[in-house]
Design an enzyme around this catalytic site. Structure first.
Site, mmCIF file in Angstrom:
data_model
loop_
_atom_site.group_PDB
_atom_site.id
_atom_site.type_symbol
_atom_site.label_atom_id
_atom_site.label_comp_id
_atom_site.label_asym_id
_atom_site.label_seq_id
_atom_site.Cartn_x
_atom_site.Cartn_y
_atom_site.Cartn_z
ATOM 1 N N ASP A 85 0.818 -1.214 0.000
ATOM 2 C CA ASP A 85 0.000 0.000 0.000
ATOM 3 C C ASP A 85 0.848 1.258 0.000
ATOM 4 O O ASP A 85 1.790 1.379 0.806
ATOM 5 C CB ASP A 85 -0.883 0.025 1.256
ATOM 6 N N GLU A 182 -13.736 -2.885 -1.861
ATOM 7 C CA GLU A 182 -13.971 -3.034 -0.417
ATOM 8 C C GLU A 182 -15.360 -2.499 -0.047
ATOM 9 O O GLU A 182 -15.709 -1.348 -0.363
ATOM 10 C CB GLU A 182 -12.885 -2.279 0.374
#
Ligand code: KIV
Length: 252
Positions: A85, A182
């Site tokens: 990330d 998500e």
């Protein structure tokens, strides 16, 4: 015979052929274990801020912290693709995005992930042009949790549905090799999966994505905080660990 290293193109080619299993990994032993179990995609996610470092959310995670954990995972030399990330505010301009993506690849990441759609398309294009594979992240964006006031399912209202369709296509056009969805409503995640040419990897977004990703401590039952609704408890390792410690103490 040694199996070939998993590349971003290999992950992309799994769409429509094979379900993609992805898990987060933050350290050397877990990377080894998940790789031995055949997981093709490991993410050094900024969820490490919450499940490893004790921060209240992911916005506190720094580049240095992600780099440290990427190095640990990379030392396992997994066959799996290692993505990492880009942390909060590390990709506000194309220049910063490329410089920080390069820092993560220097630490051992083989792809980077950042949160957002059309608004970060210039950054994604710059990362891809620099030769760094990019994994998208749409739906509920944990790095925006403070301004959004919590974790909320996305795609329930038409404006969100339309935005997700446009953002998903923008990621494809900018060169992403796959996208994490998500907390997207199951019907919208299913629609995106059918519409776009790259794999969708869901978390709390229903069963119809091309793959699924979980925060590994949720899978094992060792997460320190709350367990999200989409997680089916398969193992309560924390309970077993407490019992083993108690037994060991009694044996002293
Ligand atoms: O940070 C992370 O672990 C993630 C996954 C939840 C997809 O972004």
């Amino acid at each position: 015979m040694e199996l070939p290293k998993i590349t971003p193109s290999a992950i992309r080619a799994m769409k429509g052929r094979e379900r993609i299993a992805a898990l987060t990994a933050y350290d050397f032993p877990m990377a080894k274990l998940l790789d031995d179990a055949g997981v093709p995609l490991l993410l050094v996610g900024d969820s490490l801020g919450m499940v490893v470092l004790g921060y209240p959310d992911t916005t506190h995670v720094t580049m240095a912290e992600i780099e440290h954990h990427v190095r640990a995972v990379a030392r396992a030399k997994p066959r799996a693709l290692v993505a990492a990330d880009l942390p909060y505010r590390s990709y506000e301009t194309a220049e910063a995005a490329v410089a920080n993506a390069r820092r993560l690849t220097a630490a051992g990441a083989e792809a980077v992930k950042a949160e957002g759609g059309r608004e970060i398309a210039p950054q994604i294009r710059a990362i891809v042009a620099a030769g760094i594979p990019f994994l998208g992240h749409l739906g509920m964006l944990p790095q925006h949790v403070v301004e959004e006031g919590g974790y909320r399912i996305k795609g329930k209202v038409e404006a969100e549905h339309a935005a997700l369709v446009d953002d998903a296509q923008a990621l494809v056009d900018a060169g992403a090799f796959a996208v994490v969805l998500e907390l997207v409503t199951a019907p919208v995640a299913k629609e995106l999966t059918a519409k776009i040419s790259i794999p969708t990897i869901g978390i709390g977004s229903g069963a119809d994505c091309d793959g699924q990703i979980l925060v590994t401590t949720d899978l094992f039952g060792t997460s320190p905080g709350f367990i999200p609704k989409h997680v089916k408890l398969r193992l309560n390792l924390a309970e077993q660990m407490r019992a083993v410690v108690a037994e060991w103490r009694r044996s002293l």
